[in-house]
Design an enzyme around this catalytic site. Sequence first.
Site, PDB file in Angstrom:
ATOM      1  CE  LYS A  16     -33.687  20.612   0.602  1.00 59.31           C
ATOM      2  NZ  LYS A  16     -32.301  20.596   1.053  1.00 59.31           N
TER       3      LYS A  16
ATOM      4  CB  SER B 144     -29.248  21.401  -0.403  1.00 61.88           C
ATOM      5  OG  SER B 144     -29.065  21.008  -0.133  1.00 61.88           O
TER       6      SER B 144
ATOM      7  CB  SER C 199     -30.351  18.038   0.991  1.00 59.09           C
ATOM      8  OG  SER C 199     -30.177  18.328   2.138  1.00 59.09           O
TER       9      SER C 199
END
Length: 527
Positions: free
Chosen positions: A318, A374, A315
């Site tokens: 992101k 997330s 993640s």
Amino acid sequence: MDLTMLRPRSIPRRARTSMRHAAVASLISLLMGFMGLSFPILTTFAEGPDIVREQSALIAAGRDPLPAGSIAVVRADGDCLRVRSEANLTSTPLACVPTGSTATILPATRDADGYRWQLVSASGFTGWVADVYLALSSGTTSPSSGGASGPSAVSSSAGAAACVNSIASVKPGLNTSLSPVGLNLVLWGGGTMNALATATEAQGCRITAIYANRPGGGSLVSYLVGVPDFVNAEWQSVFAGGRIPAGTALMLICGATGTQAVVSVPTPASAVPAPRKIGLKPAPLVSAAAIAIIDGDSGALLYDKNATTPRPPASLTKIATAILAVEGTELSSGVTVDVDGPRMAARDGSSVMGLRPGDCYSMADLLYGLMLPSGNDAAIAIAKYEAGSEAAFVKQMNTLVRRMGLTGTMFTDPHGLGSPQHRSTAYDLAMMARYGMTLPQFREVVGAPLRTTSGSRSIPLYNTNALLRRYPGVDGVKTGFTEEAGRTIVVSAVRNGHRVFVALLNDQNRDDSAVSLLDWVFQNHQW
């Protein structure tokens, strides 16, 4: 059978909004101004009586719109009624609600495609329906006559209505396909100069010049690429802060991607000297497969363990998604989503914000949902909203990192679940975070321990970065985990006015490792 798809041929299309008229006229004016033409433009858009005639042709119930907070019954002659993501016939159907079902009326009404539409909550979805197929439930007391709905329903209705009313008239981005060479006219959806450059380069256009109408009318103002700053002083004055408002008509002069110099993403000043290592104490041994420690001011790499080896980032992906969202959208704009977060979580174990099809949230809420819990659902919603599709957004992500000069990264999705080709490096991720932390809105989001949404539903969002509470001076940025990537983190910390970034890939003890490395870098370097 889709009842809201029935549209008699005799009903004309609704007149376009005055904002769209002005935008088209502005584009024409922009081109004429560039060509040196000064004669007036006579537009042919319908006004006054034509609009009245079209509105009188609406298919609507023979009554006023149902009051917000009331309960309606679907009357679809034995069929079902489509709940749509937007108030028109071409938007995505979210559900088909059977005859006899009930719907809660939310405070928003629109006319489009020959129908009067009302915003409703029905069968677990929030969306638009043609109100001709709704009837007030006989057991319902209208809110205007003294009835009351429960607090949660009122809160949800008000939040959804406020969100829907804030949906932007102009979509993000360029709103057209570009020719890679020559002149292009676009209606910009709002954002920074950097976002504009990334969006155009993703379509193969390297901007060499930009021309725009001044806000409020008047002569053109220009921006030329690759010239001294004083040449563009007027542009910088007109578009203070580097953001070009949504709805601005732009004329872009493009050069082919292969023939123009790379336009670098603006980064913090690198003219300052890197901190000097003092003493002989080595960096602590930690379990991370890859480490990069970056000085925030100079961008210098202070410590390296496999820092340029591509690995799954999970993640941490992101970070790039958030940069594009902050720079390429208006964060106050409402977004109606078609993503099902709970279903994603059940299917592949995704971490999610909790979006449901038909929900409406501001871009700011989606950004917090992306970076705090997330949310993979938030990543997909942002990608679709900003670029029209996940594929187009991923192309912009890869364009962004290429413009930053980062060569170890290849993204295949906006969230980080990843394919075998989805890779980045500890160095690249630290440098992305370094750029992100120069953006005030990015900094505000990643430093927040908690956010509660204010759209369709109130969702508490908690930050997964435990170091915000554990280590003094930590103010961001992101954690990640997949089975393939292991535990990952990029953390930003400030001490005595100096910022450093620590990026760790595949470290089971990422928090303890980050603390040890932060202690070491601050104690053993002199600025």
